[in-house]
Design a protein around this motif. Structure first.
Motif, PDB file in Angstrom:
ATOM      1  N   GLY A   1       0.822  -1.213   0.000  1.00 30.63           N
ATOM      2  CA  GLY A   1       0.000   0.000   0.000  1.00 30.63           C
ATOM      3  C   GLY A   1       0.855   1.261   0.000  1.00 30.63           C
ATOM      4  N   SER A   2       1.822   1.311   0.882  1.00 33.00           N
ATOM      5  CA  SER A   2       2.702   2.482   0.948  1.00 33.00           C
ATOM      6  C   SER A   2       3.561   2.590  -0.307  1.00 33.00           C
TER       7      SER A   2
ATOM      8  N   ILE B   1       2.974   1.530  -3.384  1.00 33.32           N
ATOM      9  CA  ILE B   1       2.205   1.967  -4.550  1.00 33.32           C
ATOM     10  C   ILE B   1       1.968   3.476  -4.501  1.00 33.32           C
ATOM     11  N   LEU B   2       1.618   3.982  -3.339  1.00 32.71           N
ATOM     12  CA  LEU B   2       1.405   5.430  -3.212  1.00 32.71           C
ATOM     13  C   LEU B   2       2.694   6.203  -3.444  1.00 32.71           C
ATOM     14  N   LEU B   3       3.801   5.672  -2.962  1.00 36.53           N
ATOM     15  CA  LEU B   3       5.098   6.314  -3.166  1.00 36.53           C
ATOM     16  C   LEU B   3       5.457   6.338  -4.648  1.00 36.53           C
TER      17      LEU B   3
ATOM     18  N   THR C   1       3.509   6.121  -7.266  1.00 41.36           N
ATOM     19  CA  THR C   1       2.584   6.885  -8.113  1.00 41.36           C
ATOM     20  C   THR C   1       2.550   8.363  -7.754  1.00 41.36           C
TER      21      THR C   1
ATOM     22  N   GLN D   1       1.440   9.829  -5.029  1.00 41.18           N
ATOM     23  CA  GLN D   1       0.283  10.241  -4.225  1.00 41.18           C
ATOM     24  C   GLN D   1       0.756  10.563  -2.804  1.00 41.18           C
ATOM     25  N   ARG D   2       1.470  11.662  -2.670  1.00 42.95           N
ATOM     26  CA  ARG D   2       2.193  11.952  -1.437  1.00 42.95           C
ATOM     27  C   ARG D   2       1.272  12.235  -0.255  1.00 42.95           C
ATOM     28  N   ARG D   3       0.195  12.959  -0.447  1.00 46.63           N
ATOM     29  CA  ARG D   3      -0.704  13.242   0.678  1.00 46.63           C
ATOM     30  C   ARG D   3      -1.324  11.945   1.199  1.00 46.63           C
ATOM     31  N   ALA D   4      -1.788  11.105   0.282  1.00 45.82           N
ATOM     32  CA  ALA D   4      -2.349   9.811   0.689  1.00 45.82           C
ATOM     33  C   ALA D   4      -1.277   8.958   1.359  1.00 45.82           C
ATOM     34  N   LEU D   5      -0.043   9.023   0.855  1.00 46.78           N
ATOM     35  CA  LEU D   5       1.063   8.285   1.463  1.00 46.78           C
ATOM     36  C   LEU D   5       1.276   8.711   2.911  1.00 46.78           C
TER      37      LEU D   5
ATOM     38  N   VAL E   1      -1.472   7.139   4.972  1.00 45.22           N
ATOM     39  CA  VAL E   1      -1.288   5.689   5.085  1.00 45.22           C
ATOM     40  C   VAL E   1      -0.130   5.366   6.025  1.00 45.22           C
TER      41      VAL E   1
END
Length: 145
Positions: free
Chosen positions: A63-64, A66-68, A70, A72-76, A79
């Motif tokens: 999960g972390s 994939i966000l890293l 892509t 998606q820093r705020r979502a990272l 998470v």
């Protein structure tokens, strides 16, 4: 080095360490188990619970990661903050079951704090706060009379 680069290095280290733990508990649970801090370990089929821990670590790392990857820093950041709950729970588990306090605080507690700090740093980096007084309020313009 910019704040974003430092945060990226911290997040990458967190993801890679999570993958390392996941693979260790899935592939070699018996050799990974002693470092966890509990005084006794399950015998026989109870060792399957160690693989469950590995799968949990793998899910958090994916999960972390994939966000890293892509961007998606705020979502990272969010998470990572929620991910910090898992090692905190491990710390409490070790303490409640009369395991090693040094391992509970030094491994699990410190891991939780570092993951939470990384999440907070990324959230701070991505906050929508104005960067200057000029951006803080719209400029007043003269109104025709």
């Amino acid at each position: 080095m910019s704040r974003k680069n430092v945060n990226t290095v911290l997040a990458t280290a967190t993801v890679l360490f999570t993958f390392y733990l996941a693979l260790s508990f899935i592939l070699t649970p018996a050799t990974s188990a002693p470092g966890f801090g509990l005084p006794t370990w399950p015998a026989g089929d109870g060792g399957g619970f160690l693989i469950v821990k590995g799968c949990r670590e793998l899910a958090m790392g994916l999960g972390s990661g994939i966000l890293l990857m892509t961007g998606q820093r705020r979502a990272l950041g969010w998470v990572l903050l929620t991910t910090a709950v898992a090692p905190f729970g491990d710390m409490v588990n070790v303490l409640v079951h009369h395991g090693s306090a040094a391992t509970a605080f030094g491994v699990h507690g410190l891991t939780s704090a570092l993951i939470a700090a990384t999440g907070l740093l990324i959230l701070r980096e991505t906050s929508k706060a104005p960067t200057s007084q000029k951006d803080a309020a719209p400029a007043l313009t003269a109104q025709p009379a």
